[in-house]
Design an enzyme around this catalytic site. Structure first.
Site, PDB file in Angstrom:
ATOM      1  N   SER A  49     -13.290   8.534  -5.218  1.00 38.21           N
ATOM      2  CA  SER A  49     -12.962   9.574  -4.239  1.00 38.21           C
ATOM      3  C   SER A  49     -14.192  10.443  -4.038  1.00 38.21           C
ATOM      4  CB  SER A  49     -11.796  10.429  -4.742  1.00 38.21           C
ATOM      5  OG  SER A  49     -12.209  11.123  -5.908  1.00 38.21           O
ATOM      6  N   ASP A  84     -13.147   6.304  -1.433  1.00 38.83           N
ATOM      7  CA  ASP A  84     -11.715   6.491  -1.204  1.00 38.83           C
ATOM      8  C   ASP A  84     -11.449   7.802  -0.446  1.00 38.83           C
ATOM      9  OD1 ASP A  84      -9.131   5.570  -1.560  1.00 38.83           O
ATOM     10  OD2 ASP A  84      -8.847   6.620  -3.464  1.00 38.83           O
ATOM     11  N   ASP A 106     -10.300   8.428   6.322  1.00 36.90           N
ATOM     12  CA  ASP A 106      -8.896   8.850   6.337  1.00 36.90           C
ATOM     13  C   ASP A 106      -8.711  10.072   7.235  1.00 36.90           C
ATOM     14  OD1 ASP A 106      -6.379   9.802   5.926  1.00 36.90           O
ATOM     15  OD2 ASP A 106      -6.613  10.169   3.780  1.00 36.90           O
ATOM     16  N   GLU A 136      -6.419   4.902   7.740  1.00 38.26           N
ATOM     17  CA  GLU A 136      -5.037   5.234   7.355  1.00 38.26           C
ATOM     18  C   GLU A 136      -4.235   5.742   8.545  1.00 38.26           C
ATOM     19  OE1 GLU A 136      -4.289   7.000   3.557  1.00 38.26           O
ATOM     20  OE2 GLU A 136      -2.802   8.379   4.361  1.00 38.26           O
ATOM     21  N   HIS A 179       1.105   9.860  -3.264  1.00 37.49           N
ATOM     22  CA  HIS A 179       0.039   9.976  -4.250  1.00 37.49           C
ATOM     23  C   HIS A 179       0.530  10.786  -5.455  1.00 37.49           C
ATOM     24  CE1 HIS A 179      -3.042   9.322  -0.881  1.00 37.49           C
ATOM     25  NE2 HIS A 179      -3.270   8.375  -1.757  1.00 37.49           N
ATOM     26  N   GLY A 209      -0.024   3.786  -5.570  1.00 37.42           N
ATOM     27  CA  GLY A 209       0.618   2.706  -6.324  1.00 37.42           C
ATOM     28  C   GLY A 209       1.151   3.152  -7.686  1.00 37.42           C
ATOM     29  N   ASN A 229      -3.616   0.504  -4.543  1.00 38.88           N
ATOM     30  CA  ASN A 229      -4.472   1.538  -5.132  1.00 38.88           C
ATOM     31  C   ASN A 229      -3.773   2.244  -6.296  1.00 38.88           C
ATOM     32  OD1 ASN A 229      -6.056   0.929  -2.960  1.00 38.88           O
ATOM     33  ND2 ASN A 229      -6.212   3.034  -2.185  1.00 38.88           N
ATOM     34  N   ASN A 231      -4.446   5.186  -9.321  1.00 37.24           N
ATOM     35  CA  ASN A 231      -5.273   6.222  -9.926  1.00 37.24           C
ATOM     36  C   ASN A 231      -4.497   6.958 -11.026  1.00 37.24           C
ATOM     37  OD1 ASN A 231      -7.314   8.045 -10.402  1.00 37.24           O
ATOM     38  ND2 ASN A 231      -6.813   9.366  -8.672  1.00 37.24           N
TER      39      ASN A 231
END
Ligand code: G3H
Ligand code: ZN
Length: 278
Positions: A49, A84, A106, A136, A179, A209, A229, A231
């Site tokens: 990121s 990201d 994004d 996105e 997220h 994810g 994805n 994190n």
């Protein structure tokens, strides 16, 4: 090998499998992810990121770090380095100039027209440099401080139009995931994923994810997701192990041992997620 991720994504899409993007925060995480994915012979996308990039010192540091680890650890799998959630053309340009092989622009919170316009600018810059671009559509919510921010799913028509107009390489469509470390009955819209996949041909990306069971992840892949994805799940298992270690080793002052105490859990979590491809 350091790659832009296109081949691994299309191969996975064809085989109905997933490619994971695991986000990196420092040297130790990057090393652990590379070692574990190499052990599993699983190509991987390392996500950085913008805040992780600046934490680590800058775009050039991250590129050198990843390339040097691939070399010194003799990593054999394909590795893609992806920026990201970049919010501007300038951030993407800096990453591309430094040597990132993939970027995400994004602008999902901006208007559809502005999202298309800037995505096209990034694509134009990226193309001649052999860099992949992800965009996105639809706004993803996030879970932090026990609060979920609102999200809005995208729709098939917008996805088709967006891909036609931009020619973007991969698309993260908001389909109900959020997220953050949220574990719960998320409203993933499998029908929507299926419809987007049926009407488009590029790899689709699932953000947020973490917190989703392997069963749910498998269903997403079956519906048409190719890239997943992750994190927060890695952060959660790593920090829990480090907290336990510090509690049990109050005299420990060696930062290497402290950071290292979370690495096994991190590798186990990666190994567990990868089971969805078996
Ligand atoms: O872009 C990164 C991801 O979407 C990660 O989301 O922290 O919920 O796994 P997560
Ligand atoms: Zn994301």
């Amino acid at each position: 090998m350091f790659v832009n991720g296109k081949d691994m994504l299309y191969k996975a899409k064809q085989e109905g499998k997933a490619i994971f993007q695991f986000n990196i925060n420092n040297l130790e995480w990057t090393k652990a992810i590379l070692e574990e994915c190499d052990r599993l012979k699983a190509p991987v996308i390392l996500g950085a990121s913008c805040s992780a990039v600046s934490y680590m010192g800058g775009y050039n540091v991250v590129v050198s770090l990843v390339r040097s680890l691939i070399l010194d650890l003799n990593i054999q799998i394909d590795v893609c380095l992806h920026l990201d959630h970049a919010k501007s053309f300038e951030s993407c340009k800096k990453a591309i100039d430094a040597g990132f092989s993939s970027v995400m622009i994004d602008l999902s919170t901006k208007s559809f027209e502005e999202n298309i316009k800037v995505t096209k600018e990034v694509l134009e810059y990226a193309k001649s440099r052999d860099v992949l671009v992800e965009a996105e559509l639809g706004v993803m919510g996030s879970f932090s401080s026990q609060v979920i921010t609102s999200s809005s799913k995208t729709n098939v028509i917008d996805c088709i139009k967006f891909i036609e107009e931009t020619n973007v390489d991969t698309l993260a469509a908001s389909v109900g995931s959020i997220h953050g470390p949220y574990k719960g009955d998320l409203n993933i819209d499998y029908k929507l994923i299926e419809n987007i996949a049926l009407n488009t041909s590029i790899p689709l990306v699932l953000h947020g994810g973490s917190g989703l069971s392997n069963e749910v992840l498998k269903k997403c892949v079956k519906a048409g997701i190719t890239k997943i994805n992750i994190n927060s799940d890695l952060q959660e298992v790593w920090s829990k192990s480090v907290r336990d270690f510090i509690r049990e080793n109050k005299e420990m002052i060696d930062p290497r041992k402290i950071i290292e105490s979370g690495i096994d859990s991190l590798k186990q979590e990666i190994n567990y997620k990868m089971n969805i491809n078996k």
